[in-house]
Design a protein around this motif. Structure first.
Motif, PDB file in Angstrom:
ATOM      1  N   GLN A  79      -2.816 -21.217  27.060  1.00 50.49           N
ATOM      2  CA  GLN A  79      -3.882 -22.197  27.266  1.00 50.49           C
ATOM      3  C   GLN A  79      -3.389 -23.619  27.030  1.00 50.49           C
ATOM      4  OE1 GLN A  79      -7.868 -20.506  25.907  1.00 50.49           O
ATOM      5  NE2 GLN A  79      -6.402 -19.267  24.788  1.00 50.49           N
ATOM      6  N   TYR A  81      -0.252 -24.626  27.495  1.00 45.35           N
ATOM      7  CA  TYR A  81       0.636 -24.978  28.603  1.00 45.35           C
ATOM      8  C   TYR A  81      -0.147 -25.309  29.860  1.00 45.35           C
ATOM      9  CZ  TYR A  81       3.517 -24.374  32.688  1.00 45.35           C
ATOM     10  OH  TYR A  81       4.103 -24.573  33.900  1.00 45.35           O
ATOM     11  N   THR A  82      -1.093 -24.422  30.223  1.00 46.98           N
ATOM     12  CA  THR A  82      -1.787 -24.646  31.488  1.00 46.98           C
ATOM     13  C   THR A  82      -2.634 -25.915  31.436  1.00 46.98           C
ATOM     14  OG1 THR A  82      -3.534 -23.200  30.734  1.00 46.98           O
ATOM     15  CG2 THR A  82      -1.881 -22.228  32.147  1.00 46.98           C
ATOM     16  N   ASN A  83      -3.198 -26.197  30.270  1.00 50.75           N
ATOM     17  CA  ASN A  83      -3.997 -27.420  30.187  1.00 50.75           C
ATOM     18  C   ASN A  83      -3.127 -28.666  30.229  1.00 50.75           C
ATOM     19  OD1 ASN A  83      -7.072 -27.216  29.748  1.00 50.75           O
ATOM     20  ND2 ASN A  83      -6.209 -25.427  28.742  1.00 50.75           N
ATOM     21  N   TYR A  86      -1.511 -28.588  34.159  1.00 49.83           N
ATOM     22  CA  TYR A  86      -2.496 -28.846  35.202  1.00 49.83           C
ATOM     23  C   TYR A  86      -3.829 -29.179  34.568  1.00 49.83           C
ATOM     24  CZ  TYR A  86       1.133 -26.291  37.592  1.00 49.83           C
ATOM     25  OH  TYR A  86       2.336 -25.867  38.062  1.00 49.83           O
ATOM     26  N   PRO A  87      -3.975 -30.399  34.110  1.00 53.30           N
ATOM     27  CA  PRO A  87      -5.208 -30.741  33.399  1.00 53.30           C
ATOM     28  C   PRO A  87      -6.431 -30.671  34.325  1.00 53.30           C
ATOM     29  CG  PRO A  87      -3.671 -32.605  33.487  1.00 53.30           C
ATOM     30  CD  PRO A  87      -3.077 -31.518  34.299  1.00 53.30           C
ATOM     31  N   ILE A  88      -7.469 -30.046  33.833  1.00 52.10           N
ATOM     32  CA  ILE A  88      -8.738 -30.082  34.566  1.00 52.10           C
ATOM     33  C   ILE A  88      -9.688 -30.884  33.693  1.00 52.10           C
ATOM     34  CG2 ILE A  88     -10.527 -28.732  35.696  1.00 52.10           C
ATOM     35  CD1 ILE A  88      -8.714 -26.315  35.502  1.00 52.10           C
ATOM     36  N   ALA A  89      -9.958 -32.103  34.112  1.00 50.03           N
ATOM     37  CA  ALA A  89     -10.850 -32.940  33.331  1.00 50.03           C
ATOM     38  C   ALA A  89     -12.260 -32.700  33.824  1.00 50.03           C
ATOM     39  CB  ALA A  89     -10.459 -34.404  33.486  1.00 50.03           C
ATOM     40  N   ILE A  90     -13.010 -31.941  33.059  1.00 44.74           N
ATOM     41  CA  ILE A  90     -14.337 -31.587  33.560  1.00 44.74           C
ATOM     42  C   ILE A  90     -15.308 -31.391  32.396  1.00 44.74           C
ATOM     43  CG2 ILE A  90     -14.742 -29.094  33.728  1.00 44.74           C
ATOM     44  CD1 ILE A  90     -14.497 -29.863  36.876  1.00 44.74           C
ATOM     45  N   ARG A  93     -14.997 -32.254  28.386  1.00 45.63           N
ATOM     46  CA  ARG A  93     -14.343 -31.490  27.327  1.00 45.63           C
ATOM     47  C   ARG A  93     -12.969 -32.081  27.041  1.00 45.63           C
ATOM     48  NH1 ARG A  93     -16.372 -27.278  30.908  1.00 45.63           N
ATOM     49  NH2 ARG A  93     -18.066 -26.183  29.896  1.00 45.63           N
ATOM     50  N   PRO A  94     -12.577 -32.069  25.768  1.00 42.83           N
ATOM     51  CA  PRO A  94     -11.224 -32.539  25.472  1.00 42.83           C
ATOM     52  C   PRO A  94     -10.200 -31.589  26.092  1.00 42.83           C
ATOM     53  CG  PRO A  94     -12.228 -31.585  23.521  1.00 42.83           C
ATOM     54  CD  PRO A  94     -13.292 -31.663  24.565  1.00 42.83           C
ATOM     55  N   LEU A  95      -9.031 -32.130  26.398  1.00 38.09           N
ATOM     56  CA  LEU A  95      -8.022 -31.326  27.074  1.00 38.09           C
ATOM     57  C   LEU A  95      -7.583 -30.161  26.203  1.00 38.09           C
ATOM     58  CD1 LEU A  95      -6.882 -31.522  29.820  1.00 38.09           C
ATOM     59  CD2 LEU A  95      -4.941 -32.810  28.922  1.00 38.09           C
ATOM     60  N   PHE A  96      -7.268 -30.467  24.950  1.00 38.58           N
ATOM     61  CA  PHE A  96      -6.872 -29.407  24.031  1.00 38.58           C
ATOM     62  C   PHE A  96      -8.008 -29.177  23.051  1.00 38.58           C
ATOM     63  CE2 PHE A  96      -2.967 -31.506  25.361  1.00 38.58           C
ATOM     64  CZ  PHE A  96      -2.365 -30.440  26.002  1.00 38.58           C
ATOM     65  N   PRO A 100     -12.734 -23.330  21.982  1.00 33.92           N
ATOM     66  CA  PRO A 100     -12.870 -22.372  23.086  1.00 33.92           C
ATOM     67  C   PRO A 100     -11.597 -21.585  23.365  1.00 33.92           C
ATOM     68  CG  PRO A 100     -12.809 -24.610  23.918  1.00 33.92           C
ATOM     69  CD  PRO A 100     -12.910 -24.712  22.445  1.00 33.92           C
ATOM     70  N   PHE A 101     -10.456 -22.046  22.853  1.00 30.00           N
ATOM     71  CA  PHE A 101      -9.221 -21.305  23.094  1.00 30.00           C
ATOM     72  C   PHE A 101      -9.147 -20.034  22.250  1.00 30.00           C
ATOM     73  CE2 PHE A 101      -6.507 -25.217  24.428  1.00 30.00           C
ATOM     74  CZ  PHE A 101      -7.289 -25.336  25.556  1.00 30.00           C
TER      75      PHE A 101
END
Lengths: 186, 222, 443
Positions: A79, A81-83, A86-90, A93-96, A100-101
């Protein structure tokens, strides 16, 4: 303990018992008599047998722990690495976001821990092994129903066919039988 | 009891298990390779068209501007395919009897449009607007390739999402002056780094392009 | 009766079922019926693949509909199998040994049904593998902060762990069937499935470690999986889904519905396969007590939900509460309350708990009640959102009902194959328990 290779003749000697207590007792006495390359066969797990056989290893639990740690690391690492890659800013929510992880981390921890424990158990037990000399023993089909068997293998330094057979007889089994080795090569 | 399995059964079981694993790995490799192959993306594959129209001849040799035929590219979501009348502006005068152009004449006579097969095609769940890309200076060649060298039209880019995102995540290096949008050959663009190196950066600021917004899902999936 | 004599009898009684099934005619009747239902599944799913989810009645604002309420329902039913076999194993409750095998099989097939629902609900079901994080041509990975991707991992892990747990639990019994099989084909097939298990003491020791560890890990897994399902609801800002009791409420409801199904299966199997001396009245009695206990805990969830809305005083929550009592879908609320909790009260009486037929009816009522509950939770919250513009109604289409019938087939067909071809009761564990407790009624 290593079992002898399947083409040794005879592979070992097998004694058949009627009750679980007799088997546990027989294993204890065989070990006291100095036999080490031996195994017991029972239709269900016997709590005392682990100790009677002198098994001390806890490899399976350690494998389970290793799997759990690896799985948790893999889940969390995946989680992160993928964030990062390839960040999904949506949704603002904070990136890390560790909260939720946690769920996927936990699920992968469980998956790996169980996978390691079970795969480790099978590998350590050398299973699957479809053919084994002990299957050739008369009555051995009752090892999965209601009879209890003790085998002493030929690679034991103290193994001497007549002497060992006499020793097994002294344990008062129903029968003693030689375990024939593998059939002729095809 | 008698043995159920022969001693070699275990070897065969292990061989079968190994074979299964190898087959699985091979299947994954083949699937992965397929997804990126031109077989799946159709890059370089020619579509069958009613008339074997040559972009090489019309664009490369005659120098007709892209927008002469694809007229809506700058103003609409779709660049548009030319109507029969567009073809006939020239072909009512030149090659009037060419057998190759018979379908065009038939189309004019019957009023039934030519059925061109689209080559550059996005899935229906992708929203794409030509006009915004052109007005910000993404030249035709970026997506459609060197059509001036294609005797028959084929797809130049895979049109996979990663290819779209490559540009949306970092648009600056792909921007060119909108006035020269239909230029095919940009090979000398980077030869003048003094002038051109900062062009994209500058224009993203001028246009107010924010890559963070360009990568939001609903930019393309509406 | 001497100790090993009863071992012999138990082995014979359990292994005879896969080898010489006692009721082939009835089995074929049931299996034919389940194949018919399975056919419904393929028709409904095939039509869905061809035409898309537009065939279903769900649309904004009720975009979940039967698909997701059935997902929660099936998954919840599945949880009881794991709880019985794992939780009761690590607490050394030996009576579980007569029930765990078919309870675990029930778990497996229920989880398969549950897992299929969200996939079919995707809109483009054939692209479900997009939920997996693999290197792809989109240069995107799933959104791991979304409960939907948690679903994928939770269900996948749960299915895998349940399958492994069930499988290593059945291996020694498969060896037992192999050793009693008469035909060559049966010997080879059961022999392969048994992995060459020979009951070695060294194998048993490691097996026991792996089995108990898996059980110990499976218990928190169950809790996590259904908590995650509740977060699927609670992570959104929908009125009626925001109560903090949700994870516990869902897990308890899951255990409740699952115990009901285990009870139904236990009553049916012991009657159909004449297993009365292995699945005894004491087992049914204990199951009934579990059902009553989890039912009361679920009832607490209902009470707390009402309290939460009243105490919080949020206008929308109160409106949702009002809708539950009197709105368009009030029948599902009252259906849940009545079917879940009214017949359940009979279980307070020992006499009732000793009557299998009555237990079966009560369990059926609970299964229906829990179905209403899952439906009610979705409908009453979704059909009235904050804005009047997002108010709407949901009526399941015939296709959804056909799919539901099909899903029952997806559950029943493999379960019947299990009943036909595999040892439905863990013979070796019953024998083990018998040795340790000395009494089959406690075993």
């Amino acid at each position: 303990m290593r079992e002898p290779s399947a083409d040794k003749e005879p592979f070992g000697l097998m004694a058949e018992f009627r009750a679980p207590e007799q088997l546990v007792d027989a294993v204890r006495r065989s070990r006291e008599a100095g036999y080490r390359s031996l195994d017991a066969y029972s239709p269900y797990p016997l709590e005392e047998m682990r100790q009677a056989l002198g098994m001390t290893g806890n490899v399976v639990p350690w494998l389970c722990l290793t799997g759990g740690v690896l799985g948790a690391a893999a889940g969390y690492g995946l989680q992160l690495y993928t964030n990062d890659a390839y960040p999904i800013a949506i949704g603002g929510r904070p990136l890390f976001a560790w909260q939720p992880f946690m769920l996927i981390t936990f699920e992968l921890m469980v998956l790996f821990a169980v996978g390691f424990a079970i795969a480790g158990m099978l590998v350590l037990n050398h299973l699957p092994r479809l053919h084994h000399p002990v299957f050739g023993v008369t009555d051995f089909h009752r090892a999965s129903a209601d009879r209890f068997f003790l085998a002493i293998f030929c690679n034991d330094p103290r193994f001497e066919i007549a002497e060992t057979a006499a020793f097994l007889q002294s344990l008062e089994p129903l029968r003693v039988e030689a375990i024939q080795s593998t059939e002729e090569p095809e | 009891m008698a043995q159920i399995f022969t001693a070699s059964a275990d070897t065969r079981l292990r061989a079968a298990a190994l074979l299964g694993v190898v087959a699985l790995v091979m299947a994954l490799v083949v699937l992965g390779g397929y997804a990126d192959s031109s077989y799946a993306t159709l890059v370089g594959w020619v579509e069958h068209q009613p008339v074997p129209f040559s972009h090489q001849h019309h664009v490369g040799e005659l120098g007709i501007d892209c927008r002469y035929c694809h007229a809506a590219a700058e103003t609409g979501a779709h660049a548009g395919l030319p109507s029969t009348f567009t073809c006939m502006t020239c072909h009512s005068q030149v090659w009037t009897g060419a057998p190759m152009l018979a379908p065009v004449r038939a189309s004019l006579a019957s009023g039934k449009p030519l059925e061109w097969q689209r080559v550059a095609r996005l899935p229906d769940y992708v929203y794409f607007d030509h006009s915004i890309h052109l007005s910000r200076g993404v030249p035709c060649v970026t997506c459609h390739g060197r059509v001036d060298r294609m005797p028959l039209m084929s797809r130049a880019q895979p049109f996979q999402m990663q290819w779209c995102l490559d540009c949306h995540r970092n648009p600056a290096p792909h921007l060119r002056p909108p006035a020269e949008i239909t230029r095919m050959d940009w090979s000398n663009w980077d030869e003048e780094p003094g002038i051109h190196a900062v062009y994209g950066e500058l224009m993203t600021k001028v246009y107010g392009i924010e890559p963070a917004k360009l990568t939001q899902c609903n930019i393309c999936h509406r | 009766m001497s100790e090993t004599a009863s071992d012999t009898r138990i082995t014979a009684e359990i292994t005879r079922i896969p080898l010489h099934h006692p009721h082939m005619r009835n089995w074929w009747l049931l299996f034919g019926l389940s194949l018919l239902l399975l056919g419904c599944f393929f028709v409904a799913a095939g039509a869905l693949f061809l035409n898309g989810v537009g065939m279903w009645g769900n649309n904004i604002p009720v975009n979940w509909g039967l698909a997701i309420s059935h997902y929660v329902w099936f998954l919840g039913i599945g949880h009881a199998g794991t709880l019985i076999s794992a939780l009761l194993l690590i607490t050394n409750a030996h009576w579980r040994n007569s029930l765990n095998r078919f309870a675990e099989a029930m778990t497996l097939f229920a989880v398969v049904c549950a897992g299929l629902y969200p996939i079919l609900h995707l809109g483009r079901p054939w692209l479900f593998y997009w939920m997996a994080p693999y290197p792809n041509t989109m240069t995107l990975y799933p959104q791991f902060k979304s409960p939907l991707s948690w679903d994928f991992f939770a269900v996948l892990t749960y299915l895998t762990v349940s399958l492994l747990f069930w499988y290593i639990g059945i291996v020694p019994d498969l060896a037992s069937v192999r050793d009693r099989a008469k035909t060559r084909r049966a010997q080879v097939l059961y022999g392969l499935a048994a992995l060459g298990w020979r009951g070695s003491g060294r194998h048993w020791a490691r097996w026991q470690q792996a089995y108990r560890l898996t059980a110990a890990i499976a218990v928190p897994l169950v809790v996590s999986v259904h908590s995650e399902i509740s977060l699927l609801f609670a992570a959104g800002p929908i009125p009626g889904w925001t109560s903090t009791v949700f994870p516990a409420y869902f897990v308890m409801g899951a255990a409740f519905s699952g115990f009901a199904v285990v009870l139904m299966i236990a009553v049916t199997l012991r009657h159909a396969l004449s297993l009365r001396d292995i699945v005894t009245e004491r087992h049914l009695d204990l199951l009934a007590r579990f059902l009553l206990a989890t039912g009361l805990m679920t009832a607490y969830g209902y009470v707390y939900e009402v309290f939460d809305a009243l105490y919080g005083g949020e206008k929308q929550d109160l409106a949702t509460l009002h809708d539950r009592f009197t709105g368009l879908y009030a029948y599902s609320y009252w259906g849940a309350v009545i079917f879940n909790f009214v017949p359940l009260q009979l279980l307070w009486f020992r006499g009732i708990r000793a009557r299998p037929a009555v237990l079966f009816l009560i369990a059926t009522s609970v299964v229906v009640g829990m179905w209403y509950e899952r439906y009610m939770l979705l409908m009453t919250a979704l059909y009235r959102d904050y804005l009047v513009s997002s108010w709407g109604e949901y009526h399941a289409s015939l296709w959804e009902w056909l799919l539901f019938a099909g899903m029952i087939g997806v559950f029943l067909a493999p379960f019947l194959l299990f009943v036909r071809f595999l040892p439905v009761i863990s013979a070796f564990e019953v024998k083990e328990a018998l040795r340790e407790t000395g009494d089959l009624r406690h075993a």
